[in-house]
Write a protein that holds these residues in place. Structure first.
Motif, PDB file in Angstrom:
ATOM      1  N   VAL A 192      48.289  37.966  47.697  1.00 22.19           N
ATOM      2  CA  VAL A 192      48.998  37.992  46.412  1.00 22.19           C
ATOM      3  C   VAL A 192      48.732  36.712  45.632  1.00 22.19           C
ATOM      4  CG1 VAL A 192      51.231  38.251  45.261  1.00 22.19           C
ATOM      5  CG2 VAL A 192      50.764  39.526  47.366  1.00 22.19           C
ATOM      6  N   ASN A 193      49.213  35.570  46.129  1.00 22.69           N
ATOM      7  CA  ASN A 193      49.012  34.310  45.397  1.00 22.69           C
ATOM      8  C   ASN A 193      47.547  34.090  45.046  1.00 22.69           C
ATOM      9  OD1 ASN A 193      51.321  32.614  47.646  1.00 22.69           O
ATOM     10  ND2 ASN A 193      51.797  33.715  45.789  1.00 22.69           N
ATOM     11  N   ASN A 194      46.676  34.202  46.060  1.00 24.24           N
ATOM     12  CA  ASN A 194      45.251  33.983  45.850  1.00 24.24           C
ATOM     13  C   ASN A 194      44.536  35.277  45.477  1.00 24.24           C
ATOM     14  OD1 ASN A 194      43.253  31.889  45.853  1.00 24.24           O
ATOM     15  ND2 ASN A 194      42.326  32.841  47.642  1.00 24.24           N
ATOM     16  N   GLY A 195      45.108  36.407  45.866  1.00 23.07           N
ATOM     17  CA  GLY A 195      44.470  37.691  45.585  1.00 23.07           C
ATOM     18  C   GLY A 195      44.312  37.970  44.107  1.00 23.07           C
ATOM     19  N   VAL A 196      45.311  37.607  43.303  1.00 23.01           N
ATOM     20  CA  VAL A 196      45.185  37.850  41.868  1.00 23.01           C
ATOM     21  C   VAL A 196      44.042  37.037  41.275  1.00 23.01           C
ATOM     22  CG1 VAL A 196      47.589  38.568  41.549  1.00 23.01           C
ATOM     23  CG2 VAL A 196      46.992  36.144  41.330  1.00 23.01           C
ATOM     24  N   TYR A 197      43.806  35.845  41.806  1.00 25.07           N
ATOM     25  CA  TYR A 197      42.684  35.022  41.334  1.00 25.07           C
ATOM     26  C   TYR A 197      41.347  35.623  41.758  1.00 25.07           C
ATOM     27  CZ  TYR A 197      45.584  31.335  39.494  1.00 25.07           C
ATOM     28  OH  TYR A 197      46.465  30.621  38.724  1.00 25.07           O
ATOM     29  N   ARG A 198      41.287  36.116  42.995  1.00 18.19           N
ATOM     30  CA  ARG A 198      40.050  36.751  43.431  1.00 18.19           C
ATOM     31  C   ARG A 198      39.734  37.974  42.580  1.00 18.19           C
ATOM     32  NH1 ARG A 198      40.063  39.098  48.035  1.00 18.19           N
ATOM     33  NH2 ARG A 198      42.260  38.950  48.620  1.00 18.19           N
ATOM     34  N   SER A 199      40.763  38.684  42.164  1.00 17.58           N
ATOM     35  CA  SER A 199      40.551  39.816  41.265  1.00 17.58           C
ATOM     36  C   SER A 199      40.097  39.343  39.892  1.00 17.58           C
ATOM     37  CB  SER A 199      41.847  40.627  41.138  1.00 17.58           C
ATOM     38  OG  SER A 199      41.734  41.615  40.130  1.00 17.58           O
ATOM     39  N   GLY A 200      40.803  38.376  39.336  1.00 18.85           N
ATOM     40  CA  GLY A 200      40.515  37.923  37.974  1.00 18.85           C
ATOM     41  C   GLY A 200      39.180  37.253  37.816  1.00 18.85           C
ATOM     42  N   PHE A 201      38.729  36.512  38.839  1.00 17.14           N
ATOM     43  CA  PHE A 201      37.471  35.783  38.750  1.00 17.14           C
ATOM     44  C   PHE A 201      36.327  36.454  39.499  1.00 17.14           C
ATOM     45  CE2 PHE A 201      40.486  32.313  37.784  1.00 17.14           C
ATOM     46  CZ  PHE A 201      39.948  31.912  36.565  1.00 17.14           C
ATOM     47  N   ALA A 202      36.523  37.697  39.891  1.00 18.57           N
ATOM     48  CA  ALA A 202      35.450  38.425  40.571  1.00 18.57           C
ATOM     49  C   ALA A 202      34.221  38.507  39.677  1.00 18.57           C
ATOM     50  CB  ALA A 202      35.915  39.827  40.943  1.00 18.57           C
ATOM     51  N   THR A 203      33.048  38.409  40.308  1.00 19.90           N
ATOM     52  CA  THR A 203      31.804  38.473  39.551  1.00 19.90           C
ATOM     53  C   THR A 203      31.023  39.750  39.826  1.00 19.90           C
ATOM     54  OG1 THR A 203      30.691  37.204  41.290  1.00 19.90           O
ATOM     55  CG2 THR A 203      31.608  35.973  39.440  1.00 19.90           C
ATOM     56  N   SER A 204      31.650  40.660  40.579  1.00 25.68           N
ATOM     57  CA  SER A 204      31.037  41.967  40.797  1.00 25.68           C
ATOM     58  C   SER A 204      32.148  43.005  40.914  1.00 25.68           C
ATOM     59  CB  SER A 204      30.193  41.985  42.086  1.00 25.68           C
ATOM     60  OG  SER A 204      31.029  41.956  43.235  1.00 25.68           O
ATOM     61  N   GLN A 205      31.790  44.260  40.644  1.00 24.17           N
ATOM     62  CA  GLN A 205      32.763  45.332  40.758  1.00 24.17           C
ATOM     63  C   GLN A 205      33.328  45.420  42.174  1.00 24.17           C
ATOM     64  OE1 GLN A 205      33.567  47.122  37.976  1.00 24.17           O
ATOM     65  NE2 GLN A 205      35.242  48.048  39.132  1.00 24.17           N
ATOM     66  N   GLU A 206      32.462  45.224  43.150  1.00 21.81           N
ATOM     67  CA  GLU A 206      32.888  45.309  44.548  1.00 21.81           C
ATOM     68  C   GLU A 206      33.916  44.235  44.881  1.00 21.81           C
ATOM     69  OE1 GLU A 206      29.777  44.485  47.330  1.00 21.81           O
ATOM     70  OE2 GLU A 206      30.787  45.562  48.963  1.00 21.81           O
ATOM     71  N   GLU A 207      33.670  43.003  44.443  1.00 18.42           N
ATOM     72  CA  GLU A 207      34.621  41.920  44.697  1.00 18.42           C
ATOM     73  C   GLU A 207      35.963  42.205  44.036  1.00 18.42           C
ATOM     74  OE1 GLU A 207      33.084  38.149  43.502  1.00 18.42           O
ATOM     75  OE2 GLU A 207      31.224  38.400  44.629  1.00 18.42           O
ATOM     76  N   HIS A 208      35.911  42.655  42.798  1.00 14.78           N
ATOM     77  CA  HIS A 208      37.155  42.949  42.085  1.00 14.78           C
ATOM     78  C   HIS A 208      37.950  44.030  42.792  1.00 14.78           C
ATOM     79  CE1 HIS A 208      40.058  44.318  39.166  1.00 14.78           C
ATOM     80  NE2 HIS A 208      39.465  45.499  39.134  1.00 14.78           N
ATOM     81  N   GLU A 209      37.300  45.118  43.156  1.00 15.66           N
ATOM     82  CA  GLU A 209      38.024  46.236  43.745  1.00 15.66           C
ATOM     83  C   GLU A 209      38.594  45.875  45.115  1.00 15.66           C
ATOM     84  OE1 GLU A 209      35.828  49.874  43.616  1.00 15.66           O
ATOM     85  OE2 GLU A 209      35.548  49.794  41.441  1.00 15.66           O
ATOM     86  N   ALA A 210      37.896  45.036  45.869  1.00 13.85           N
ATOM     87  CA  ALA A 210      38.408  44.601  47.171  1.00 13.85           C
ATOM     88  C   ALA A 210      39.655  43.738  46.992  1.00 13.85           C
ATOM     89  CB  ALA A 210      37.333  43.837  47.929  1.00 13.85           C
ATOM     90  N   ALA A 211      39.602  42.804  46.048  1.00 13.99           N
ATOM     91  CA  ALA A 211      40.760  41.951  45.799  1.00 13.99           C
ATOM     92  C   ALA A 211      41.931  42.755  45.240  1.00 13.99           C
ATOM     93  CB  ALA A 211      40.385  40.838  44.833  1.00 13.99           C
ATOM     94  N   TYR A 212      41.628  43.642  44.311  1.00 14.54           N
ATOM     95  CA  TYR A 212      42.638  44.519  43.707  1.00 14.54           C
ATOM     96  C   TYR A 212      43.352  45.321  44.792  1.00 14.54           C
ATOM     97  CZ  TYR A 212      44.061  48.599  40.758  1.00 14.54           C
ATOM     98  OH  TYR A 212      44.727  49.609  40.123  1.00 14.54           O
ATOM     99  N   ALA A 213      42.583  45.864  45.728  1.00 12.84           N
ATOM    100  CA  ALA A 213      43.173  46.645  46.822  1.00 12.84           C
ATOM    101  C   ALA A 213      44.072  45.768  47.689  1.00 12.84           C
ATOM    102  CB  ALA A 213      42.071  47.280  47.670  1.00 12.84           C
ATOM    103  N   ASP A 214      43.643  44.537  47.967  1.00 13.13           N
ATOM    104  CA  ASP A 214      44.453  43.626  48.768  1.00 13.13           C
ATOM    105  C   ASP A 214      45.775  43.310  48.070  1.00 13.13           C
ATOM    106  OD1 ASP A 214      42.486  43.498  50.715  1.00 13.13           O
ATOM    107  OD2 ASP A 214      41.663  41.586  50.003  1.00 13.13           O
ATOM    108  N   VAL A 215      45.709  43.041  46.771  1.00 15.47           N
ATOM    109  CA  VAL A 215      46.919  42.702  46.018  1.00 15.47           C
ATOM    110  C   VAL A 215      47.953  43.814  46.126  1.00 15.47           C
ATOM    111  CG1 VAL A 215      47.862  42.353  43.699  1.00 15.47           C
ATOM    112  CG2 VAL A 215      45.783  41.134  44.386  1.00 15.47           C
ATOM    113  N   PHE A 216      47.540  45.036  45.824  1.00 19.37           N
ATOM    114  CA  PHE A 216      48.526  46.109  45.765  1.00 19.37           C
ATOM    115  C   PHE A 216      48.923  46.630  47.137  1.00 19.37           C
ATOM    116  CE2 PHE A 216      47.138  45.987  41.368  1.00 19.37           C
ATOM    117  CZ  PHE A 216      48.375  45.982  40.744  1.00 19.37           C
ATOM    118  N   HIS A 217      48.031  46.508  48.121  1.00 21.07           N
ATOM    119  CA  HIS A 217      48.427  46.853  49.482  1.00 21.07           C
ATOM    120  C   HIS A 217      49.552  45.926  49.942  1.00 21.07           C
ATOM    121  CE1 HIS A 217      48.168  48.162  53.637  1.00 21.07           C
ATOM    122  NE2 HIS A 217      47.971  46.907  54.019  1.00 21.07           N
ATOM    123  N   ARG A 218      49.393  44.626  49.679  1.00 21.98           N
ATOM    124  CA  ARG A 218      50.422  43.672  50.093  1.00 21.98           C
ATOM    125  C   ARG A 218      51.693  43.849  49.273  1.00 21.98           C
ATOM    126  NH1 ARG A 218      51.003  41.124  54.689  1.00 21.98           N
ATOM    127  NH2 ARG A 218      48.733  40.811  54.609  1.00 21.98           N
TER     128      ARG A 218
END
Length: 351
Positions: A192-218
Motif C-alpha cells: 500500500v504505502n509503496n505499492g501506490v508509488y510502484r503503480s504511479g511510476f511504473a514504466t511498463s504496463q506489466e509493472e503497473h498492473e502488478a503493482a495495481y493488483a498488489d495495492v487492491f489485494h492488500r
C-alpha cells in the motif's frame, strides 16, 4: 521492523527535482525502487549514536505533502512532543536545489537559518550524492543532519523519547503487540504505502498492473480485517494505524487518479472509508493533514506524470467530518490511562 526507503522522494529524474521525502529512489526508465536511508543514526535515551534525546536540541523538517513525514507529525502530536521537538515545514514545491524554506520569512528556516534542506545534508556529508529527503531531523547547535530514516523515527519517538512525552500520552508501540504490529505494517508498507508509488511510476504496463493488483489485494484484506475491529492491532491506535492512515488519507485526492490506482475510490469502500474518517476525526490525525500541500506537490512536481501541472479542483472534502459509526465495533482511540492530545500549537494550525 524492516522497511526499505528514505522518506518520499520518487520524482521524475528528467523533469522534476527530488520528490517528497524519499530522495533515494530510482524510477524513470528503470523499475521503481526505493532504497534504504543513507543517514540512519538514531536519537536515543542513552545516545548510543552520539545523539541523546534532549528537549529543544533537534528540529524536525517535514513536507506536509509527504506521507512518510506525516507519520512523524502524527506521532509527535499524539505523544505531545511539540515543545521538545520543533518543526520546520518546507514548501510543497521544490526546485532543483531540493526542499526549500520559502514559506518562512526571507525564505530561511527561522531556527536553522538555512534556505534549503540540502544545506544540512551537505554539512553532514560534503558532496553527498543522494536525494534530499524528508522527514529529516537536524541537530540545531551544529546544523548537521542527524537522520532521514523515516521508518525508525516514529518508533524511536514512541520508545526512546518517553521522558519527554506529555502526561497521558498513548503507547503507540506496546511491547506485547510489537510482533503483530510489525507483521501488519510490513504488508501495508510493501503493498500500500509503496505499492501506490510502484503503480504511479511504473514504466511498463506489466509493472503497473502488478503493482495495481498488489495495492487492491492488500486493501481488500485490510477492509476485511477492519470490518470486525476498530483498529488494526489491539483495541487502540498503534503505529500500524498511523502507517496506513497516511496513504489512505491521500488516496482519493492523488493516488486514485494521479497514480492510476483507480479500481475504486476509498470513499466507495464503506469499511476503509469509515476507518480513515474515524482516524481523521481523532485529535492528532486530521489536524496534521494539509490537502492543499498534498495536491500542489503531487500534481505540480511529478511533471513526468502530469506534464500540464494542472491541479484538480476536487475531490469534495466535506465528507471527512461526517459520522463514521466505528465506535460500534468497540475499542477506543486511547487506552484508559491515555488521553487525546490538546489542540495543536497556534503556529502549527493548518488553515
Amino acid at each position: 521492523m524492516a522497511e526499505s526507503g528514505s522518506g518520499d522522494g520518487a520524482a521524475d529524474e528528467a523533469t522534476a527535482p527530488q520528490e517528497l521525502g524519499e530522495g533515494n529512489t530510482e524510477y524513470g526508465r528503470k523499475k521503481f525502487k526505493r532504497s534504504r536511508s543513507h543517514f540512519a543514526d538514531r536519537i536515543t535515551a542513552a545516545g548510543e549514536d552520539g545523539w541523546p534525546v534532549a528537549a529543544g536540541r533537534y528540529r524536525l523538517v517535514v513536507s506536509r505533502a509527504c506521507p512518510w513525514a506525516s507519520r512523524v507529525l502524527i506521532s509527535r502530536r499524539l505523544l505531545g512532543l511539540e515543545s521538545a521537538l520543533s518543526v520546520g515545514v518546507v514548501d510543497p514545491i521544490q526546485d532543483d536545489r531540493s526542499w526549500r524554506f520559502t514559506l518562512d520569512p526571507d525564505g530561511r528556516d527561522p531556527v536553522l537559518g538555512i534556505r534549503f534542506l540540502h544545506e544540512a545534508y551537505d554539512a553532514r556529508e560534503t558532496g553527498y550524492p543522494g536525494g534530499v529527503s524528508v522527514p529529516a531531523i537536524v541537530d540545531i547547535p551544529s546544523g548537521l543532519l542527524v537522520t532521514n530514516d523515516f521508518a525508525q523515527m516514529t518508533l524511536d519517538l514512541a520508545t526512546e523519547w518517553t521522558a519527554l512525552h506529555r502526561p497521558g500520552a498513548p503507547d503507540l508501540y506496546p511491547e506485547r503487540l510489537r510482533d503483530e504490529i510489525d507483521e501488519v505494517s510490513e504488508g501495508i508498507y510493501r503493498d500500500v504505502n509503496n505499492g501506490v508509488y510502484r503503480s504511479g511510476f511504473a514504466t511498463s504496463q506489466e509493472e503497473h498492473e502488478a503493482a495495481y493488483a498488489d495495492v487492491f489485494h492488500r486493501l481488500d484484506q485490510l477492509s476485511e480485517r477492519l470490518s470486525e475491529r476498530r483498529y488494526l492491532v489491539g483495541d487502540h491506535i498503534t503505529e500500524a494505524d498511523i502507517r496506513l492512515f497516511t496513504t489512505l488519507v491521500r488516496f482519493d485526492a492523488v493516488y486514485h487518479g494521479h497514480f492510476k490506482c483507480n479500481r475504486n475510490k476509498l470513499a466507495e469502500d464503506p469499511v476503509l472509508w469509515g476507518y480513515v474518517r474515524d482516524l481523521y476525526q481523532t485529535p492528532g490525525f486530521g489536524d496534521t493533514v494539509d490537502f492543499d500541500h498534498i495536491k500542489q506537490h503531487y500534481y505540480r512536481v511529478h511533471t513526468g506524470i502530469n506534464p500540464t501541472g494542472i491541479v484538480p479542483a476536487g475531490p469534495d472534502l466535506s465528507g471527512w467530518t461526517t459520522p463514521h459509526h466505528r465506535e460500534q465495533l468497540g475499542g477506543t482511540p486511547f487506552a484508559p490511562d491515555a488521553t487525546p492530545p490538546g489542540p495543536p500549537p497556534a503556529d502549527e494550525v493548518i488553515a
